[in-house]
Design an enzyme around this catalytic site. Sequence first.
Site, PDB file in Angstrom:
ATOM      1  N   ASP A  76      -7.528  27.189  28.047  1.00 51.59           N
ATOM      2  CA  ASP A  76      -8.497  27.265  29.141  1.00 51.59           C
ATOM      3  C   ASP A  76      -9.929  27.221  28.606  1.00 51.59           C
ATOM      4  OD1 ASP A  76      -6.291  27.691  30.690  1.00 51.59           O
ATOM      5  OD2 ASP A  76      -7.026  29.519  31.644  1.00 51.59           O
ATOM      6  N   HIS A 222      -7.361  30.052  24.630  1.00 55.84           N
ATOM      7  CA  HIS A 222      -8.677  29.501  24.996  1.00 55.84           C
ATOM      8  C   HIS A 222      -9.220  28.692  23.816  1.00 55.84           C
ATOM      9  CE1 HIS A 222      -8.180  32.874  27.792  1.00 55.84           C
ATOM     10  NE2 HIS A 222      -8.977  32.211  28.595  1.00 55.84           N
TER      11      HIS A 222
HETATM   12 ZN   LIG Z   1     -10.973  30.519  32.316  1.00 56.10          ZN
END
Ligand SMILES: [Zn+2]
Length: 259
Positions: A76, A222
């Site tokens: 993400d 991430h």
């Molecule tokens: Zn996010």
Amino acid sequence: MLTFKNINTLTVLLLIGVLICDFFILLLPALFYVMLAVVWLFFTVVGSFNIRWSYHLKVYNKRNVITEKKVVITFDDGPSNKYTLEVLSLLKKYNATATFFCIGKNIEQYPEIVKRIDAEGHIIGNHSYSHSDFFGFYGARKVIGEIKKTDELIKNNIDKKVKFFRPPFGVTNPSIAKAVKKTEHLTIGWNIRSLDTVIKDDKAILNRITKRIAPGAIILLHDSHERILPVLEQLLIFLQNNNYQTISLETLLNHKEYA
Ligand SMILES: [Zn+2]
């Protein structure tokens, strides 16, 4: 099932019961009403912040029917000009595949990275345009605007219409549920949250992930912080040593990733 709809129905039924009792049987203290409101609020807040509950809408968090050692890696908050290209190199080195939930405003900044993710055979998903801290307070119209804007940015770069959406912070609510229904996206969650942006120690992040690994899992990472590179490399080595294969969301969910 513990969903917003069911909790609302149950609360209304209990409220009717309490009102009947209050008016016709015996006078109840106001505390009964307060308790009802507190219980409703508790489930709704916890359900909104916990994407794995599928509280407001259907969310794909894992796939239980998968029995082979196959998992999905998701990133993400990219694309990032600092880490995404190195993440791609690691995926190539270990022959792995992943899904990148990109933020629209980052796509505007680094369109070449988005093209590269696609060219290297990975999937791109929609992670809103702004990733605003207030996204959870947006009305449906504003959420639809964010989703559409990001879809368009992705389409302009890779000529594909994305189907997968992941709400910022994994927060869901009735506005997001309404928006996703309208834009016809599939909402993707996770069942392994690495907490890689919170925990400062690479080993602790890796342990958190590896002890939860099971067939059909969706791992949340991430590609927006420096710890991702050592963590990802160690994770890919772990998967390889344990005969796990990374697969795309399309394969896991049996749903087309692009329209
Ligand atoms: Zn996010």
